[in-house]
Design a protein around this motif. Structure first.
Motif: not given
Length: 333
Positions: A90-115
């Motif tokens: 569950v992410i409160v992003p500091h930078n709305a653009q910068a955290m996109a890469a983390i979403v991709h990494q999380a999905h590769k690890a089969n982890i869902q992401v909530i903004a």
């Protein structure tokens, strides 16, 4: 002898069943990773407390990390949680653009992401939970116009890196648009506030007053911390109560300012409700349970499934029935 053998077998089977039940119970205890941007504003301290409490009520574990406005640190914290195999982020992003890469990494690890409260741009996030931030801006502008139907307005935006800042501004400007065209409302100063820092908002307010020769009638600020900074500058210039100021978040000092007449209004986003809904939803998703979603919002890549809660305008007239009633604000503060 046979009788005792059967008894032994039954006892062993019972013990095995109990062990399997215990193992299943352990497997069902999920871990939620909560990545926060900052605790500088009063509301975020409350978000952390309420969210943590509700996750634990749901029988889940929680890991919390705060980036203190640092993109690189937030990415590092996210990667650490992914490596530790949290069940959901569950992410409160500091930078709305910068955290996109983390979403991709999380999905590769089969982890869902909530903004949480702030959307992540250009990423396939699984869910966005927030308030209707365009509606917040709309409420601000509509209330301001009741007191200042004509005049010079200053707009102090939030951080340009926070997508919510753009939604807030869009909501306000949609209301102002016909009055700007008619000339009744003049936006004389319009700037973002770096990292939501009050000191930057104060500099902006000083500049707005200087370049407009103090001919300012109203201020819309993207949150209460920046609104308070603007009010301090206005007070120093000997103009307290002469300029209508409105913010959002319902911070304690701003509620006091509304009671004293130095702030016109604020917009209250019941963070206890937000954090409760977000925590329950995160635990359900981590357990692979179905979640009913009816809204969506475009994050630049897709229409993201969304839960959007309704914000509440707070004026001097309804303080008791809103923030006091909810226990969000104690009058002895």
């Amino acid at each position: 002898m046979m009788k005792y053998s059967w008894l032994l077998i039954v006892l062993l089977l019972t013990a095995c069943s109990a062990t399997k039940a215990e193992e299943t119970a352990v497997q069902k205890q999920v871990t939620v990773g909560f990545l926060m941007d900052t605790l500088n504003e009063e509301r975020w301290v409350k978000d952390r407390a309420y969210f943590t409490e509700e996750v634990q009520k749901q029988g889940a574990n929680i890991q919390v990390a705060v980036a203190h406005g640092n993109d690189a640190l937030q990415i590092e914290q996210a990667e650490k949680m992914i490596r530790s195999h949290v069940d959901i982020l569950v992410i409160v992003p500091h930078n709305a653009q910068a955290m996109a890469a983390i979403v991709h990494q999380a999905h590769k690890a089969n982890i869902q992401v909530i903004a949480y409260d702030r959307i992540v741009k250009n990423a396939d996030i699984d869910l966005y939970i927030s308030f209707d931030n365009e509606r917040v801006g709309q409420l601000q502008a509509e209330e301001l116009l009741k007191s200042v139907p004509q005049g010079n307005v200053v707009y102090i935006g939030g951080a340009s890196t926070d997508h919510n800042s753009h939604l807030l501004k869009k909501g306000a400007m949609n209301v102002f648009a016909p009055l700007i065209r008619s000339g009744d409302i003049r936006i004389q100063y319009d700037q973002w506030t770096k990292n939501w820092q009050p000191k930057e908002a104060a500099k902006g307010m000083e500049e707005a007053l200087r370049i407009n020769h103090h001919q300012i009638d109203a201020v819309i600020a993207a949150n209460d911390a920046t609104a308070y900074a603007a009010m301090q500058v206005i007070k120093q210039q000997g103009m307290a109560k002469k300029i209508a100021v409105i913010g959002q978040d319902a911070d304690a000092v701003n509620i006091q300012a509304i009671q004293q007449g130095t702030q016109l209004a604020t917009v209250y986003k019941p963070v206890k409700k937000l954090s409760s809904v977000a925590a329950k939803t995160a635990v359900s998703m981590a357990k692979k349970q179905k979640v009913d979603i009816t809204d969506s919002i475009d994050n630049g890549k897709n229409n993201i499934p969304s839960i959007l809660l309704e914000p509440i305008l707070v004026t001097k007239k309804n303080i008791q029935n809103t923030v006091v009633k909810d226990g969000f604000y104690q009058e002895d503060k």
